[in-house]
Design an enzyme around this catalytic site. Structure first.
Site, PDB file in Angstrom:
ATOM      1  N   ASP A 144      -3.055   4.859  -2.977  1.00 12.02           N
ATOM      2  CA  ASP A 144      -4.144   4.850  -1.693  1.00 12.02           C
ATOM      3  C   ASP A 144      -4.907   6.754  -2.280  1.00 12.02           C
ATOM      4  O   ASP A 144      -3.550   7.641  -2.586  1.00 12.02           O
ATOM      5  CB  ASP A 144      -3.915   5.614  -0.397  1.00 12.02           C
TER       6      ASP A 144
ATOM      7  N   ASP B  39       0.623  -1.203  -0.272  1.00  6.86           N
ATOM      8  CA  ASP B  39       0.158   0.250   0.008  1.00  6.86           C
ATOM      9  C   ASP B  39       0.880   1.030   0.087  1.00  6.86           C
ATOM     10  O   ASP B  39       1.724   1.657   1.070  1.00  6.86           O
ATOM     11  CB  ASP B  39      -0.831  -0.363   1.143  1.00  6.86           C
TER      12      ASP B  39
ATOM     13  N   HIS C 117     -10.920  -2.797   3.692  1.00  2.13           N
ATOM     14  CA  HIS C 117     -11.531  -1.756   5.310  1.00  2.13           C
ATOM     15  C   HIS C 117     -12.015  -0.702   5.736  1.00  2.13           C
ATOM     16  O   HIS C 117     -11.788  -0.043   6.678  1.00  2.13           O
ATOM     17  CB  HIS C 117      -9.910  -1.929   5.489  1.00  2.13           C
ATOM     18  N   ASP C 118     -12.958  -0.277   4.346  1.00  2.00           N
ATOM     19  CA  ASP C 118     -13.269   0.689   4.207  1.00  2.00           C
ATOM     20  C   ASP C 118     -15.174   0.711   4.029  1.00  2.00           C
ATOM     21  O   ASP C 118     -15.800   2.280   4.210  1.00  2.00           O
ATOM     22  CB  ASP C 118     -12.872   2.090   2.975  1.00  2.00           C
TER      23      ASP C 118
ATOM     24  N   GLU D 234      -6.266   3.629  -6.125  1.00  2.18           N
ATOM     25  CA  GLU D 234      -7.429   3.705  -5.537  1.00  2.18           C
ATOM     26  C   GLU D 234      -8.303   5.367  -6.012  1.00  2.18           C
ATOM     27  O   GLU D 234      -8.471   5.833  -5.691  1.00  2.18           O
ATOM     28  CB  GLU D 234      -7.534   4.192  -3.717  1.00  2.18           C
TER      29      GLU D 234
HETATM   30  C1  NOJ Z   1      -8.025   5.421   2.051  1.00  2.00           C
HETATM   31  C2  NOJ Z   1      -7.527   3.750   2.867  1.00  2.00           C
HETATM   32  O1  NOJ Z   1      -8.174   3.492   2.127  1.00  2.00           O
HETATM   33  C3  NOJ Z   1      -8.208   4.852   4.089  1.00  2.00           C
HETATM   34  O2  NOJ Z   1      -8.572   3.681   5.230  1.00  2.00           O
HETATM   35  C4  NOJ Z   1      -7.673   5.946   4.703  1.00  2.00           C
HETATM   36  O3  NOJ Z   1      -8.237   6.280   5.746  1.00  2.00           O
HETATM   37  C5  NOJ Z   1      -7.988   6.816   3.253  1.00  2.00           C
HETATM   38  N1  NOJ Z   1      -7.173   6.376   2.467  1.00  2.00           N
HETATM   39  C6  NOJ Z   1      -7.133   7.868   4.649  1.00  2.00           C
HETATM   40  O4  NOJ Z   1      -5.413   7.649   4.180  1.00  2.00           O
END
Ligand code: NOJ
Length: 535
Positions: free
Chosen positions: A203, A101, A327-328, A266
């Site tokens: 990210d 990541d 994870h989000d 992402e």
């Molecule tokens: C996206 C990530 O997937 C998330 O978990 C994170 O909190 C934010 N970006 C900030 O880096």
């Protein structure tokens, strides 16, 4: 045999590990790199190829590792750089790949670069971050918000300026217009690529460049109180700026200094914007993450329309990809419901394009309810009560029925799902009809069939709650029929006089069945049929 050359990341399955929650090797209640090493055989037997590990770099953990204070190290909580080297070696020994990541949009406020930048207005690192004078009223320079609540601007008393942070105030945004920042970050990428890392998940790629005039964002007319306050405005000027593509291209050039590495971005944007991240002439990111299956309502017609729109929007040579969870976002089994979980798995692993699985989905893990005193996620702490917390989908992997589900012998950092004594790897391996064994069969079928890995996608007319399509390669055809509903549905794929054999079904009694012309599926049933006779 696949005739044309496809790269590993086009053919194979990727799997996301949230390292805090996969396996704890040193009994501090938090997962780590040696823990992942212990479970590599499990991943190999599952049939996945690419392991993506969420951040394990040094970090004060304000956002659980997405606030990096050193891009080229390992947080002691997760192990040492030797542990990393060993893990990479063992992954490669198993003919698997490792994706890291990379968090380029922001650092931690404890990163030495920011510590220097905040010192004075003429510090050489001042321009590495986004500093602005107060607005005319003495307040923030504009109305940009932070995704985790409040203004995106934080005032620094001692230098009298604001810095911008798209997420927490502990995550100041880097100034990617500055060539020094670019070079420092490219070198961080090279550090890992030189070690042999096979790719990056980047990210918030669409955040990396902001409007150079810092114009106010427009009000969002569709905002409702149940949403995050961040959604009061349309993120028109702080995200998805045209110049971001130059940065992505430069990052891609770094990847291209090495063989067969993959860059995954992402990006949460509508399809028409998402596909621009492939870049002109395919010189952008290899895979702009496609979250359609995560963000859309679980509705056969809506999903079918989106799949077709996505397929139709891809640039020539743009390789598709699909994601079902991360994870989000709320876990797939919770979002679509337990009865639909196998349909969702079948869809993810049979659509055309690289699938990314999320750890634990393969055993049927669900969101875990987190009580107020157990909340860890800063998003939930800052914007409570709106269901934005991400702890429920980040709970420890359930390995067996021993205390703490075999994750750790210490109290885990987040609670374990109550039903872990039933829903766990060891137990499910024993039971032929378990979710885990269903995934294993599905993955095996996909890995053995070029049509499912790289074959064409052929839409099939479907009605009501049925979604079906054909995958075809070198004359071999598979019909995938999925009933998204809770009553019987039929699929008439529009082929003439055809016969098919069920290769895999969500409901084992259908296995091996021969079907002619019309497929009837009971509630929540799905099948993958090989078409064996078709005029
Ligand atoms: C996206 C990530 O997937 C998330 O978990 C994170 O909190 C934010 N970006 C900030 O880096």
């Amino acid at each position: 045999m696949i005739e044309q050359e496809y790269l590993w990341w086009q053919k194979e399955i990727l799997y996301q590990i949230y390292p805090r929650s996969f396996k704890d090797s040193n009994d501090d209640g938090i997962g780590d790199l040696p823990g992942i090493l212990q479970k590599l055989d499990y991943l190999q037997e599952l049939g996945i190829k690419g392991v993506w590990i969420s951040p394990f770099y040094p970090s004060p953990m304000a956002d659980f590792g997405y606030d990096v204070s050193d891009y080229i190290g390992v947080h002691p909580m997760f192990g040492t750089i030797e542990d990393f080297d060993n893990l990479l070696k063992e992954i490669h020994n198993r003919d698997m790949k490792l994706i890291l990541d990379f968090v380029p949009n922001h650092t931690s406020n404890e990163h030495p670069w920011f510590q220097e930048s905040i010192k004075s207005r003429d510090d050489p690192k001042r321009e590495w971050y986004i500093w602005k004078d107060p607005g005319p009223d003495g307040g923030p320079p504009n109305n940009w918000g932070a995704a985790f609540g409040g203004s995106g601007w934080e005032y620094d008393d001692s230098t009298g300026q604001y810095y911008y942070h798209a997420f927490l105030k502990e995550q100041p945004d880097l100034n990617w217009r500055n060539p020094e920042v670019q070079e420092a970050m490219f070198n961080a990428m090279r550090f890992w690529l030189d070690k042999g890392v096979d790719g990056f998940r980047v990210d918030v790629m669409w955040h990396m460049i902001k409007d150079d005039q810092f114009r106010d964002n427009p009000i969002n007319p569709d905002y409702t109180e149940d949403k995050s306050p961040y959604d009061k405005y349309i993120q028109a000027y702080n995200t998805d700026q045209p110049e971001v593509h130059e940065i992505v291209k430069k990052m891609r050039n770094v990847m291209d200094e090495y063989d067969e590495r993959v860059m995954i971005g992402e990006i949460y944007l509508p399809i028409d914007k998402l596909v621009t991240y492939y870049g002109e002439d395919n010189e952008g990111t290899h895979l702009p993450f496609n979250f359609l299956l995560v963000v859309l309502p679980w509705d056969a017609r809506k999903i079918e329309a989106a799949v077709n729109e996505y397929e139709g929007s891809l640039p020539p040579d743009g390789w598709p990809n699909w994601v079902l969870g991360n994870h989000d976002n709320s876990r797939m089994a919770t979002r679509v419901g337990k009865e639909q979980a196998r349909i969702a798995a079948m869809l993810l692993l049979t659509l055309r394009g690289t699938p990314t699985m999320y750890y634990g989905d393969e055993i049927g893990m669900e969101d875990v309810e987190i009580s107020a005193d157990e909340v860890m996620d800063p998003q939930e702490k800052n914007i409570p009560g709106k269901g934005l917390g991400r702890d429920p989908e980040r709970t420890p992997m359930q390995w067996d029925d021993s205390p703490n589900a075999g994750f750790s012998s210490a109290k885990p950092w987040l609670p374990i799902m109550e039903n872990y004594q039933k829903i766990n790897v060891a137990n499910e391996l024993e039971n032929d009809n378990s979710t885990l064994n269903f995934y294993k069969k599905l993955i095996k079928l996909r890995n053995n069939e070029p049509a499912l890995q790289v074959g064409n996608f052929i839409p099939v007319p479907s009605e009501e709650n049925m979604f079906s399509f054909i995958r075809e390669y070198a004359g071999k055809k598979f019909l995938i029929a999925l009933n998204f509903g809770s009553s019987e549905e039929k699929c008439e794929p529009g082929l003439k006089d055809w016969k098919g054999k069920v290769k895999l079904a969500t409901h084992p009694q259908k296995q091996g069945e021969e079907i002619k012309n019309l497929v009837y599926l009971g509630p929540h049933q799905g099948v993958i049929l090989e078409i064996i006779d078709n005029q």
